[in-house]
Design an enzyme around this catalytic site. Structure first.
Site, PDB file in Angstrom:
ATOM      1  N   THR A 148       0.840  -1.195   0.000  1.00  0.00           N
ATOM      2  CA  THR A 148       0.000   0.000   0.000  1.00  0.00           C
ATOM      3  C   THR A 148       0.871   1.241   0.000  1.00  0.00           C
ATOM      4  OG1 THR A 148      -0.112   0.372   2.389  1.00  0.00           O
ATOM      5  CG2 THR A 148      -1.695  -1.202   1.447  1.00  0.00           C
ATOM      6  N   ASP A 149       0.276   2.342  -0.399  1.00  0.00           N
ATOM      7  CA  ASP A 149       0.904   3.627  -0.130  1.00  0.00           C
ATOM      8  C   ASP A 149       0.623   3.974   1.339  1.00  0.00           C
ATOM      9  OD1 ASP A 149       2.233   6.066  -0.479  1.00  0.00           O
ATOM     10  OD2 ASP A 149       1.454   6.276  -2.506  1.00  0.00           O
TER      11      ASP A 149
END
Length: 627
Positions: free
Chosen positions: A296-297
């Protein structure tokens, strides 16, 4: 350079604080069967924590590294990854980072844990490591139209990142730079799908051939925000998605063999990407066949609650990512207990138990395989490494300078204004002015030393345009502030002197541009440069007989307006890095030939008409003089 108190107060042989056991020691790369054996030996809590990445700041107490926290997070809990970001104003050296990672390595050994993988945003070189080579930004690399430059930047950046003990780089961006207002335009390789694919693939190859995992980002559509504001929704027709946006992703997956990918903050087709089955399962895993680690960011699970507002609480947000996405590693980055508890709550839900169990096992196995690919199971991190002494070497700085020279684009040169030649052996009177003429920071941009860029105080080296100009023996150089980056006058009490110097000049080099930024802080509503900058250039043209040479430093193509008519010569420099001043002045003098070419369509108007070049033929505007 600022003194680094952490080095003296908290990094004294920390690896010696933990007794070391060697149960998980191997002498060669592990087989799939061996990795599955490690997986099967992990408890549910072990697996859940192995899927978590925590922020570097979690390791500090009272601004000092807390080795009890290292023991707790990576030893007792078994957290699988660490996100390296500069802590406050501390800009650590490769040796300092390596010292901390050695302590983490020994904590994992003490508790018989798999190795911890650290990741970092090395966007244009090892830009977060003190003393490292700072290369031109990706948009500049694309301006050279030479993918070997991308490969070189990636390779040297990876080596200097690995010298710090960090084997995972969140680079390159594979998005198409099609919205001129977007605050991350300069991190792209431009608007052409083929060019972006070739340069991104070269970056991936340069990184991974140097023993570091590349992380292509951001999947998918992040670079096409509807209104140009960072993280705003991407409205991309399905045909355009596959015809343009997916093409460079095929290149890095099929031919670059990228090991990891990062999903994006944005929403595609009305669904946040982190929990988007169409993008992360159907497109990424099935259509593109990617079986590496998906990360994920930053804080994306919580973004489902507070930013996208599609989840009521953390449990529901975690459930959405498990059931609708395919993320393996999660930048939580602070909420360790919330992450662990929500994962367990979903695991215990009888209705989805089997799906959650398989998702966890698949993700942990991919993470273990990534670490295995990087040799982390059978190769220990050592205190010393030959690469440490090569960080920021003159040879690498020379490469960065050469790429900067190749990246600068000459877009106007009326009456052969450039290169400058003195006549009758008299010195040319050259006046240097403007908000970016004497700033290493403004010519380097965001993701340089700090997230939003840094002031000149923090730079180890570099030369501004003014600094380089003063070294020209055939020039009589004067300078003034002119206007600041917001367009406000800054000559102060020196106004009369500055006016006199400008009036007497043969040439005026006026450097304009933008402040530093990236992501949301870089959002703008108006693509025009500040009016004060535009008026200043016009004033110079009206009040002086000098030839006007305009240099633009900035991360996106700001509208130049009547600056184009006022200037005799224009160089679009974008963000070439600390040595940009030398590169620019060498082009002005003719020592270097300007060879850069734009990888984007530079806009003339605010409406963005005609952008990108592959726009449909029906994208037209009827003008009054062309009915």
């Amino acid at each position: 350079m600022k003194s680094l108190s952490l080095l003296a107060t908290s990094l004294l042989m920390p690896w010696a604080l933990f007794p070391v056991v060697h149960t998980l020691q191997y002498t060669e790369e592990l087989s799939k069967t061996q990795l599955e054996s490690i997986l099967n030996g992990m408890s549910l809590s072990d697996k859940i924590n192995h899927m978590a990445q925590i922020d570097f700041s979690m390791l500090f107490t009272n601004d000092k590294i807390n080795f009890e926290k290292i023991k707790y997070y990576f030893g007792e809990l078994g957290i699988g990854s660490l996100l390296i970001v500069p802590y406050k104003q501390e800009y650590l050296t490769a040796s300092a980072y390596r010292s901390i990672l050695l302590a983490i390595q020994n904590a994992t050994k003490t508790y018989n844990r798999p190795p911890v993988i650290a990741g970092i945003d090395s966007v244009h070189g090892a830009n977060y490591i003190n003393g490292a080579t700072i290369f031109p930004q990706p948009i500049n690399i694309a301006c050279t139209w030479d993918e070997n430059n991308a490969r070189s930047v990636a390779s040297f950046g990876a080596k200097e990142t690995l010298a710090a003990g960090i084997p995972w780089m969140f680079s390159p961006i594979v998005g198409l730079g099609i919205h001129p207002s977007w605050s991350r335009m300069y991190e792209t390789f431009g608007e052409d799908p083929y060019l972006v694919g070739m340069f991104a693939r070269a970056m991936v190859e340069g990184i991974q051939q140097s023993g570091v995992a590349a992380c292509a980002k951001h999947f998918v559509g992040y670079s096409a925000p509807r209104d140009g504001h960072d993280r705003s929704p991407s409205w991309i027709p399905t045909r355009h998605l596959y015809q343009y946006f997916v093409r460079p992703w095929r290149e890095v997956i099929d031919h670059g063999n990228v090991l990891t990918i990062m999903e994006s903050y944005t929403e595609y087709d009305g669904v946040p990407n982190v929990a988007n089955r169409n993008s992360l399962v159907t497109l990424l895993r099935q259509d593109l066949g990617f079986d590496g680690v998906l990360v994920t960011d930053y804080q994306e699970i919580e973004n489902l609650i507070g930013f996208h507002k599609v989840a009521l609480d953390y449990d529901e947000a975690v459930k959405m990512t498990l059931m609708e996405g395919s993320v393996d590693m999660n930048m939580i980055p602070f909420n360790v207990d919330g992450w662990s508890n929500s994962m367990k709550h979903n695991f215990e839900d009888a209705a989805i138990h089997d799906v959650v169990r398989k998702r966890i096992d698949d993700s942990v196995l991919r993470i273990l395989q990534l670490k295995n690919n990087l040799g982390m199971f059978h190769t220990d991190l050592k205190e010393d490494d030959l690469e440490i002494g090569k960080v920021g070497s003159k040879g690498r700085r020379d490469v960065a300078l050469d790429i900067a020279r190749e990246s600068i684009v000459l877009t106007k040169n009326d009456d052969g204004t450039l290169p400058l030649h003195s006549s009758n052996h008299k010195k040319l009177k050259v006046h240097v002015t403007g908000p970016t003429c004497d700033s290493l920071g403004y010519q380097s941009g965001g993701w340089t030393i700090a997230w939003q860029g840094a002031s000149d105080y923090f730079f180890e080296y570099g030369q501004t345009v003014l600094g380089a100009a003063t070294h020209q023996s055939q020039w009589d150089v004067t300078s003034s502030c002119g206007v600041n980056i917001m367009g406000d006058s800054c000559d102060g009490g020196n106004q009369d002197i500055a006016n006199e110097q400008r009036l007497g000049a043969d040439y005026i080099i006026v450097c304009i541009g933008e402040e530093n930024y990236t992501e949301k802080p870089g959002d703008i509503r108006d693509l025009n440069l500040p009016r004060g900058q535009r008026d200043f250039v016009k004033q110079l043209k009206n009040e002086s007989k000098a030839k006007i040479i305009v240099i633009y430093f900035g991360g996106r193509p700001r509208l130049l307006g009547d600056i184009v008519d006022s200037a005799d010569s224009i160089l679009i420099a974008f963000l070439p890095g600390p040595d940009a001043g030398q590169a620019v002045v060498e082009i002005i003098t003719g020592e270097q030939n300007p060879s850069g070419r734009l990888p984007i369509t530079y806009p003339k108007y605010q409406d963005g008409g005609g952008i990108p070049y592959w726009h449909t033929v029906s994208d037209q505007c009827t003008e009054s003089n062309n009915p």
